[in-house]
Design an enzyme around this catalytic site. Structure first.
Site, PDB file in Angstrom:
ATOM      1  N   ILE A  66     -53.648 -53.003 -14.321  1.00  0.00           N
ATOM      2  CA  ILE A  66     -54.360 -51.914 -14.973  1.00  0.00           C
ATOM      3  C   ILE A  66     -55.443 -51.340 -14.051  1.00  0.00           C
ATOM      4  O   ILE A  66     -55.834 -51.963 -13.068  1.00  0.00           O
ATOM      5  CB  ILE A  66     -55.007 -52.379 -16.289  1.00  0.00           C
ATOM      6  CG1 ILE A  66     -56.056 -53.480 -16.020  1.00  0.00           C
ATOM      7  CG2 ILE A  66     -53.933 -52.861 -17.261  1.00  0.00           C
ATOM      8  CD1 ILE A  66     -56.817 -53.918 -17.260  1.00  0.00           C
ATOM      9  N   HIS A 103     -55.868 -55.976 -11.196  1.00  0.00           N
ATOM     10  CA  HIS A 103     -55.629 -54.563 -10.905  1.00  0.00           C
ATOM     11  C   HIS A 103     -54.603 -54.335  -9.796  1.00  0.00           C
ATOM     12  O   HIS A 103     -54.359 -53.193  -9.410  1.00  0.00           O
ATOM     13  CB  HIS A 103     -56.953 -53.892 -10.530  1.00  0.00           C
ATOM     14  CG  HIS A 103     -58.041 -54.128 -11.527  1.00  0.00           C
ATOM     15  ND1 HIS A 103     -58.015 -53.590 -12.793  1.00  0.00           N
ATOM     16  CD2 HIS A 103     -59.177 -54.881 -11.459  1.00  0.00           C
ATOM     17  CE1 HIS A 103     -59.096 -53.987 -13.462  1.00  0.00           C
ATOM     18  NE2 HIS A 103     -59.804 -54.768 -12.685  1.00  0.00           N
ATOM     19  N   GLY A 126     -61.991 -50.449 -14.999  1.00  0.00           N
ATOM     20  CA  GLY A 126     -62.773 -49.655 -15.932  1.00  0.00           C
ATOM     21  C   GLY A 126     -63.750 -48.738 -15.227  1.00  0.00           C
ATOM     22  O   GLY A 126     -63.949 -47.580 -15.627  1.00  0.00           O
ATOM     23  N   ASP A 130     -63.888 -54.270  -5.489  1.00  0.00           N
ATOM     24  CA  ASP A 130     -63.490 -55.031  -6.672  1.00  0.00           C
ATOM     25  C   ASP A 130     -62.053 -55.499  -6.485  1.00  0.00           C
ATOM     26  O   ASP A 130     -61.104 -54.772  -6.761  1.00  0.00           O
ATOM     27  CB  ASP A 130     -63.615 -54.178  -7.934  1.00  0.00           C
ATOM     28  CG  ASP A 130     -63.404 -54.999  -9.207  1.00  0.00           C
ATOM     29  OD1 ASP A 130     -62.802 -56.095  -9.129  1.00  0.00           O
ATOM     30  OD2 ASP A 130     -63.836 -54.542 -10.279  1.00  0.00           O
TER      31      ASP A 130
END
Length: 317
Positions: free
Chosen positions: A236, A221, A239, A216
């Site tokens: 961040i 991120h 998830g 990903d």
């Protein structure tokens, strides 16, 4: 959003994603495990060493059940593109994830110091589409098969929130379609009672940089400029990385290290996590269902909630 008026939801519902294949080795499974915190605080953790090392002479590295989400990532080669649907990928948010595991996820093995590849066949489809005015919500369902045997291994359903992509409805009633079964919703009512178990874990400042190597590569991120455009003070955590931490907590605290007990996983992503923050997962045991809630300790905010269904439990629990 510009161009949304030309988007035809009926055409999107008839869209066929091409079948794709995904190949992985023990190295990929181990890298994923490190990305979701396995052996992070204890390099010889008796419950988790098997996910990153051929412990006690075992031929295969054990695969964490949440690795199933990584396998489905490549099911749509063009991401979440649908004919005519325009959106800024920097504003994409992962809303929910549901995973069904039909058998323990297989591992590839070493043979005479050679890495063997295990091939997975992914079949993706559009399971839901919703116009929320300022956003569109997509539900993508992916069924993954072991290519050689044809055995169905797992099913993923990802709910994706696309900010700025709504407003395509042709009538006053917002368009909404879903074949999401009610018994598979990631929503779970958190009990008011004291948790059966609580597990605290620490993410590292580099956690997202490690996790992204599992496939990903969304710059949200890793790139501070992209993160600020999306409204965050810094990149961040993914998830699905947070979900991996939560399910590891359940395996360690409830399943006593036996990941084969995991039957299905549901998670709703409620708030972002910054790499380096502390995750506290609270668990409530309801027969063969574990209802859980994960909080960021530093901010005292709930970031994830859901449930995990188990195949069975020891009578001693």
């Amino acid at each position: 959003m510009a161009g949304s008026s030309e988007f035809d939801p009926a055409l999107a519902l008839s869209h066929k994603f091409p079948d794709t294949t995904y190949s992985y080795t023990d190295r990929d499974a181990a890298l994923y495990a490190l990305g979701v915190g396995a052996c992070l605080l204890d390099a010889v953790d008796t419950d988790e060493l098997k996910y990153v090392y051929h412990e006690n002479g075992q031929k295969c590295i054990k695969v964490l059940p949440t690795f199933a989400a990584v396998v489905s990532l490549r099911s749509a080669p063009n991401g979440f593109d649908l004919p005519g649907l325009q959106f800024d990928p920097r504003l994409l948010l992962h809303g929910q994830q549901y995973i069904e595991l039909y058998k323990p996820f297989p591992s590839s093995c070493h043979a005479h110091d050679t890495l063997l590849f295990l091939q997975i066949l992914n079949k993706a489809s559009l399971a839901g589409l919703h116009d929320k005015g300022k956003a569109a919500i997509l539900e993508i369902e992916t069924k993954s098969y072991e290519k050689e045997s044809g055995a169905l291994l797992c099913m993923n359903r990802s709910t994706i929130y696309l900010r700025g992509a709504g407003g395509f409805s042709k009538s006053s009633n917002p368009f909404s379609y879903s074949n999401y079964p009610l018994n598979q919703t990631p929503a779970a009512k958190i009990p008011e009672s004291k948790p059966f178990s609580v597990f605290e874990d620490h993410t590292q400042p580099s956690q997202a940089l490690i996790y992204r190597l599992s496939g990903d590569y969304n710059p949200l991120h890793s790139d501070p400029i992209v993160a600020k455009v999306a409204g965050f003070s810094q990149p961040i955590l993914h998830g699905l990385c947070t979900l991996g931490f939560a399910v590891r907590a359940i395996i360690k605290s409830i399943c006593r290290g036996d990941s084969d007990l995991i039957k299905s996983i549901a998670g709703r992503f409620l708030l972002h996590v910054y790499p380096g923050e502390t995750l506290v997962t609270e668990m409530w045991l309801e027969n063969r269902r574990v209802v859980y809630r994960t909080k960021v300790k530093e901010r005292q905010r709930t970031v994830l909630s859901g449930y995990v269904d188990l195949r069975g439990l020891s009578s001693s629990l």
